[in-house]
Enzyme design. Structure first.
Site, PDB file in Angstrom:
ATOM      1  N   LYS A   1      -8.962   8.287   3.210  1.00 51.00           N
ATOM      2  CA  LYS A   1      -9.468   6.876   3.007  1.00 51.00           C
ATOM      3  C   LYS A   1     -10.891   6.948   3.910  1.00 51.00           C
ATOM      4  CE  LYS A   1      -5.034   4.432   2.529  1.00 51.00           C
ATOM      5  NZ  LYS A   1      -4.037   5.468   3.042  1.00 51.00           N
TER       6      LYS A   1
ATOM      7  N   HIS B   1      -1.934   8.294   6.045  1.00 50.14           N
ATOM      8  CA  HIS B   1      -2.232   6.892   5.318  1.00 50.14           C
ATOM      9  C   HIS B   1      -3.579   6.250   6.193  1.00 50.14           C
ATOM     10  CE1 HIS B   1      -1.426   3.231   3.532  1.00 50.14           C
ATOM     11  NE2 HIS B   1      -1.477   2.366   4.777  1.00 50.14           N
TER      12      HIS B   1
ATOM     13  N   CYS C   1       0.895  -1.369   0.011  1.00 48.48           N
ATOM     14  CA  CYS C   1       0.012   0.043  -0.073  1.00 48.48           C
ATOM     15  C   CYS C   1       0.847   1.487   0.022  1.00 48.48           C
ATOM     16  CB  CYS C   1      -0.924  -0.085   1.156  1.00 48.48           C
ATOM     17  SG  CYS C   1      -1.851  -1.586   1.059  1.00 48.48           S
TER      18      CYS C   1
END
Lengths: 82, 422
Positions: free
Chosen positions: B346, B317, B179
Site C-alpha cells: 500500500k 495489510h 477493507c
C-alpha cells in the site's frame, strides 16, 4: 421540423444510449423485439427524446411506443399540437 | 474456515492437509490500479518503486483537509465501451476490466456455466452513483434519475456485472467486509470449490469511491494521511512518521480452479490458494485487535496444513495508520515470527479498500512466481514496536515457497490467505 430530421435525431439518441447503430434504427423496427433495447434503456431513450424535442413522454405511454415510427409519430403529434 | 481444523496435530505433522480435500489453484489474474491498467504494468511499476499517489486535480478537493489519493493510472473510459459505461458504476467498470484480464490470462476456461461461480467483494459499492444521482434528484427531479441507478449502486452490482459477462450460473456472491472484502471473496471462492459447488470461480474485489464524502468521512475519523504537499511520501506503512492511509481506487480479480480441473484442461497454475483464515474481533468497530488477527493467521496456516516456519513471506495489510500497523506487526510476530520477509505494498498503491486484498493476493502470487519481493516505499525509519524483517528500499530476491497475505477491515474482519508455489 421534417420527419426525416426527427427520425435521424431519434436514431442518434437510440445509438447513443443503446449502442444500436443509427442506420439500423429504421421506422418499421420494433424497439424491443428487433433492436433488442431493454426496458431500462427504453426509459432513458424516452427521457432523452423528450428533452431533445421538448415533449412530454409519460412513462405510462412508453408501452404504446412499439416501433421507431411510433416514437416519430408521437413527437410529430406533440410538436404540432404544441 | 474451509474445513474442520484438527489443531496442533496437523501443524506438528507439517503438511498434513486434509487428504480428500480439493486443491484450489490460481490460473489467471487481472487488475487495474493506480500503478497500472493491468497486472503486468502494475507489477513492473511496483518493482520499480513507483508511487500511485498524487494530488487530486479536481475542484471538489479544494475544501477538503485531504487532497491526495491514488487514482487509476488508466482511465476506464479507454477500455470499456461508452454504451456499456452508461449502465455501470465506476466500481463495476474496474471489476469488469480486472475480470476480463483474469479470464483471458486463465485461457478462458471451457467450463459448464452451472459450474462457474463469481465472488466479487466491495467495501463501499456504488457510492459514486448514489451520490451523483442524489445530486440529479435534487437539481432536476426524480424523472431525470438514471433508470440504472439501482443496479449501479447495489453492492452486489459488480459481482453481477462479472457474472453476466462470464455467463456464470453456479452462484454470484458479494462479500462486504470493508477493507477485507477482496480477500474474503477469495476465501469464499476457495470454499465454493472445496464444497463441490463450482469448478471455476472468478473472485476478487473492487472499490472506486473517491468523492468528497468518502475522503471527508475517512479524514474526519483521523484515518487519512494529511501530507498534501508530498503525495508520493504520504503512504508510509511501518514507518515511524506514518500519519494515516491514502485512499485509492481499483480492482483485482483472480481465476480460481479445482486443481484437477485445471490440470485436465492443461492450464498452468500460478499458485495454490492453500488455505484461508477468517475471523472476527468482536472487540471494536474500528480499532483492530491483535488476538483476532492472530487467530486468522493460525487458521490460515492450519487450513493449509503448514507450520509457521514454512511461511517465508508476508504481504501485510499495513495501511500506514499509527494504530493498525502496530497491531498487525504484533500479530505477525506472535503468530508467525520475525523470520518472514514482510512488505507493505500500500506504500505504492495506496489503500484500494475492498480491492486491496485481491490486488495484494496477486502481488503475493507474483512474488512466489518470480522469486522477488517488492519493497515497501517510504520506509525510512522503522516504527518503534515493529519487530519484523521488512523489505525496504529495493525489491529483495528471495524464493518463498509459502506466503501469507493479510487483510483487515473496519468492523473487526480479519482474513488471511495462504498461498504456495504450485
Amino acid at each position: 421540423m421534417s420527419e426525416k430530421t426527427i427520425l435521424e435525431s431519434v436514431a442518434d439518441i437510440v445509438e447513443d444510449i443503446s449502442g444500436v447503430p443509427a442506420d439500423q434504427v429504421t421506422p418499421e423496427k420494433r424497439l424491443v423485439d428487433d433492436l433488442e433495447i431493454d426496458s431500462l434503456a427504453l426509459i432513458e431513450i424516452a427521457v432523452a427524446v423528450g428533452e431533445s424535442f421538448r415533449v412530454e413522454l409519460p412513462d405510462e405511454d412508453l408501452k404504446e411506443l412499439r416501433t421507431v415510427q411510433d416514437v416519430v409519430d408521437r413527437i410529430e403529434k406533440a410538436t404540432i399540437s404544441a | 474456515m474451509l474445513d474442520a481444523p484438527d489443531g496442533e496435530t496437523r501443524l506438528a505433522a507439517g503438511g498434513g492437509r486434509h487428504p480428500k480435500r480439493a486443491d484450489v489453484v490460481v490460473t489467471g489474474m487481472g487488475a487495474t490500479t493506480p500503478l497500472g491498467g493491468d497486472v503486468p504494468s502494475t507489477w513492473s511499476a511496483l518493482l520499480a518503486g513507483e508511487s500511485g499517489i498524487a494530488e487530486l486535480e479536481t475542484p471538489w478537493a479544494e475544501r477538503l483537509p485531504v487532497r491526495i489519493a491514488g487514482t487509476l493510472r488508466k482511465d476506464p473510459a479507454d477500455v470499456v465501451d461508452r454504451v456499456h459505461r452508461r449502465r455501470l458504476d465506476r466500481s463495476q467498470e474496474v471489476a469488469l476490466i480486472a475480470a476480463r484480464e483474469a479470464w483471458a490470462d486463465a485461457g478462458a476456461p471451457d467450463v459448464d456455466p452451472v459450474r462457474l461461480a463469481v465472488v466479487v467483494g466491495t467495501g463501499v459499492g456504488g457510492a459514486l452513483t448514489m451520490l451523483d444521482q442524489d445530486d440529479r434528484l435534487e437539481e432536476l427531479g426524480p424523472r431525470l434519475l438514471s433508470p440504472f441507478t439501482v443496479p449501479r449502486l447495489m453492492p452486489n452490482g459488480a459481482a453481477a456485472v462479472v457474472s453476466l459477462e462470464m455467463g456464470a450460473r453456479a452462484g454470484t456472491h458479494a462479500p462486504t467486509s470493508a477493507c477485507a472484502s477482496g480477500a474474503e471473496a477469495l476465501a469464499v471462492g476457495a470454499m465454493l470449490i472445496r464444497a463441490g459447488r463450482a469448478d471455476v470461480v472468478v473472485a476478487g474485489g473492487t472499490d472506486a469511491c473517491l468523492h468528497p464524502l468518502s475522503i471527508g468521512g475517512f479524514a474526519r475519523m483521523g484515518a487519512l494521511s494529511t501530507r498534501n504537499d508530498t503525495p508520493e511520501l504520504a503512504s508510509r506503512p511501518f514507518d515511524q512518521n506514518r500519519d494515516g492511509f491514502v485512499m485509492a481506487e481499483g480492482a483485482g480479480v483472480l481465476v480460481l480452479e479445482r486443481a484437477d480441473f485445471a490440470a485436465a484442461r492443461g492450464a498452468r497454475p500460478l499458485a495454490v490458494l492453500a488455505g484461508a483464515g477468517v475471523t472476527s474481533d468482536a472487540y471494536d468497530m474500528t480499532t483492530p485487535d491483535a488476538e483476532g488477527q492472530i487467530r486468522a493467521i493460525e487458521e490460515a496456516l492450519r487450513d493449509a496444513g503448514l507450520g509457521r516456519g514454512d511461511i517465508t513471506h508476508v504481504n501485510a495489510h499495513a495501511t500506514g495508520t499509527p494504530t493498525g500497523d502496530l497491531t498487525e506487526a504484533e500479530a505477525i510476530r506472535r503468530a508467525v515470527g520475525t523470520h518472514p520477509l514482510v512488505t507493505a505494498t500500500k506504500s505504492s498503491t495506496g489503500h484500494l479498500l475492498g480491492a486491496a486484498g485481491a490486488v495484494e493476493a496477486i502481488f503475493t502470487v507474483l512474488s512466489l512466481e518470480h522469486s522477488v519481493i517488492p519493497a515497501t516505499r517510504n520506509l525510512t525509519e522503522v516504527a518503534d514496536g515493529v519487530d519484523l524483517d521488512l523489505v525496504a528500499d529495493e525489491p529483495r530476491q528471495a524464493a518463498p515457497a509459502a506466503a501469507l497475505s493479510t487483510s483487515f477491515g473496519f468492523g473487526g474482519h480479519n482474513v488471511v490467505l495462504t498461498l504456495t508455489k504450485p
